[in-house]
Design a protein around this motif. Structure first.
Motif, short mmCIF file in Angstrom:
data_model
loop_
_atom_site.label_atom_id
_atom_site.label_comp_id
_atom_site.label_asym_id
_atom_site.label_seq_id
_atom_site.Cartn_x
_atom_site.Cartn_y
_atom_site.Cartn_z
N ILE A 183 5.35 -5.31 -8.15
CA ILE A 183 6.31 -6.58 -8.32
C ILE A 183 6.81 -6.10 -10.07
O ILE A 183 7.35 -5.40 -11.08
N ALA A 184 5.25 -5.90 -10.56
CA ALA A 184 4.93 -5.25 -12.10
C ALA A 184 5.37 -4.00 -12.28
O ALA A 184 6.24 -3.77 -13.33
N GLY A 185 5.64 -3.06 -10.94
CA GLY A 185 5.82 -1.84 -11.43
C GLY A 185 7.33 -1.59 -11.71
O GLY A 185 8.37 -1.22 -12.18
N ASP A 224 0.92 -1.42 -0.04
CA ASP A 224 -0.08 -0.04 -0.03
C ASP A 224 1.22 1.06 0.05
O ASP A 224 0.25 2.18 -0.60
N ASN A 225 1.62 1.55 0.39
CA ASN A 225 3.15 2.66 0.56
C ASN A 225 3.78 2.50 -0.84
O ASN A 225 4.45 3.15 -0.58
N GLU A 226 3.27 1.94 -1.67
CA GLU A 226 4.18 1.87 -3.05
C GLU A 226 3.08 1.86 -4.39
O GLU A 226 3.44 2.48 -5.22
N ASP A 268 1.74 -4.09 -20.91
CA ASP A 268 0.61 -5.91 -21.11
C ASP A 268 1.68 -6.42 -20.51
O ASP A 268 1.43 -8.19 -19.68
N LEU A 269 3.19 -6.70 -20.45
CA LEU A 269 4.48 -7.47 -20.88
C LEU A 269 4.34 -7.83 -18.87
O LEU A 269 4.09 -8.68 -18.26
N ALA A 270 4.20 -7.01 -18.11
CA ALA A 270 4.12 -6.66 -16.93
C ALA A 270 2.91 -7.05 -16.40
O ALA A 270 2.50 -8.22 -15.41
N LEU A 271 1.89 -6.91 -16.25
CA LEU A 271 0.54 -7.66 -15.59
C LEU A 271 0.75 -9.25 -16.76
O LEU A 271 -0.21 -9.98 -15.67
N GLU A 272 1.27 -9.89 -17.41
CA GLU A 272 1.22 -11.21 -17.53
C GLU A 272 1.72 -11.55 -16.66
O GLU A 272 1.46 -12.82 -16.57
N THR A 273 3.10 -11.09 -16.31
CA THR A 273 4.02 -12.11 -15.88
C THR A 273 3.54 -12.30 -14.83
O THR A 273 3.87 -13.16 -13.99
N VAL A 274 2.52 -11.26 -13.70
CA VAL A 274 2.65 -11.51 -12.72
C VAL A 274 1.14 -11.62 -12.45
O VAL A 274 0.59 -11.25 -11.69
N ASN A 275 0.61 -12.54 -13.91
CA ASN A 275 -0.55 -12.34 -14.01
C ASN A 275 -1.79 -11.71 -12.94
O ASN A 275 -2.32 -12.45 -12.61
N LEU A 276 -1.75 -10.83 -13.58
CA LEU A 276 -2.87 -9.39 -13.21
C LEU A 276 -3.50 -9.10 -14.36
O LEU A 276 -4.44 -7.49 -14.13
N LYS A 277 -3.86 -9.70 -15.53
CA LYS A 277 -4.37 -8.79 -16.89
C LYS A 277 -5.66 -8.50 -17.02
O LYS A 277 -5.96 -7.67 -17.59
N ALA A 312 2.63 1.11 -15.03
CA ALA A 312 2.92 2.69 -16.37
C ALA A 312 3.93 3.90 -15.80
O ALA A 312 4.47 4.91 -16.53
N PHE A 313 4.28 3.96 -14.12
CA PHE A 313 4.41 5.93 -13.45
C PHE A 313 5.55 5.86 -13.63
O PHE A 313 5.80 6.64 -14.02
N GLY A 314 6.97 4.60 -13.29
CA GLY A 314 7.97 4.49 -13.79
C GLY A 314 7.99 4.75 -15.20
O GLY A 314 9.14 5.65 -15.67
N PRO A 315 7.87 4.00 -15.80
CA PRO A 315 8.63 4.57 -17.58
C PRO A 315 7.79 5.40 -17.42
O PRO A 315 8.33 6.26 -18.78
#
Length: 277
Positions: free
Chosen positions: A154-156, A94-96, A125-134, A107-110
């Motif tokens: 982690i996706a961030g 929640d702090n992140e 899209d790749l990050a969502l797929e990797t952490v299974n949050l799509k 998308a905030f970081g990029p």
């Protein structure tokens, strides 16, 4: 397979307090290889988190030197390069979280790096797929479970294309299901080539690492494979640490007179040994 050194700590000391200094890291020497999965364990106050914060220059050594990808963390001119290479995820997701929508948070970081919009979309899209949050991309993070929020954090990091992921007790506030989700995500990223530094007090999590470093009172007492580290059950208990359940059961059976090897780590190892008695 030969790995290249990606992080190196040389004679690192760190103190808390200005007048009455309390030593938090005491002459740390550590090399971490590119593509390695290193777990760091120890009781509260052993220095685990303090050491982790040296890996992306959140803290700087009072004495000694830390290099990341060959860059001295004390180099102000290279601070941004270090932070690009090392992503950190802490206990409380929640702090992140900074955005009201899951995909916007990733998308905030990029976006702050000035990455073109099309490239950001690809990374998200790749990050969502990797952490299974799509399936949750349009959700509010407040609607996610603890494990899902941690995977969002982690996706961030994934979207930033960092080489190293430092997880500082990422499952401490999660239930068993959430802990499994985070560990599986870390293993997946490791298998893709990312360097993982995983700080935990859950020994079953540490058991999946390539190496385990054991800390006490700001020192690294020992470092080795999980089988080597957890083979000395009595030493782990002396340090106030548990061992994986199978190793604990094997130790108790040895005390009952059963002749079992000392490198039992998993339930499969234990079952195999018992079958061959």
């Amino acid at each position: 397979m030969k790995f290249l050194e990606i992080i190196k700590a040389e004679n690192v000391k760190f103190f808390y307090g200005e007048d009455d200094k309390k030593i938090a890291l005491d002459n740390i020497n550590l090399s971490i290889n590119e593509g390695e999965f290193l777990a760091i364990i120890g009781t509260n106050g052993s220095g685990k988190s303090t050491l982790a914060k040296h890996f992306n220059a959140l803290l700087l050594p009072a004495e000694g030197k830390v290099t990341v990808c060959g860059i001295d963390t004390k180099s102000d001119a290279d601070l941004w390069e270090i932070r690009k290479n090392v992503g950190m995820v802490f206990q409380n997701p929640d702090n992140e979280i900074v955005a009201a929508i899951v995909e916007d948070d990733i998308a905030f970081g990029p976006e702050n790096l000035g990455i073109p919009t099309k490239e950001i979309r690809t990374r998200v899209d790749l990050a969502l797929e990797t952490v299974n949050l799509k399936d949750f991309r349009k959700f509010s993070p407040s609607k996610l479970s603890g494990g899902q929020k941690q995977r969002l954090a982690i996706a961030g990091v994934i979207a930033m294309r960092t080489k190293i992921l430092v997880l500082d007790e990422p499952t401490a506030m999660l239930d068993p299901q959430g802990r499994r989700e985070i560990l599986e995500t870390a293993k997946k990223l490791h298998s893709s080539g990312m360097t993982i530094i995983y700080i935990t007090h859950f020994m079953e999590e540490a058991a999946v690492a390539d190496r385990v470093a054991v800390m006490e009172k700001g020192k690294i007492l020992k470092i080795g494979t999980p089988r080597k580290i957890f083979s000395d059950v009595e030493e782990m208990h002396r340090l106030g640490l548990e061992v994986p359940a199978a190793a604990e059961i094997a130790e108790r059976l040895r005390k009952k007179g059963l002749k079992l090897s000392r490198d039992i780590l998993t339930g499969y190892d234990l079952a195999k040994e018992l079958k061959n008695l």
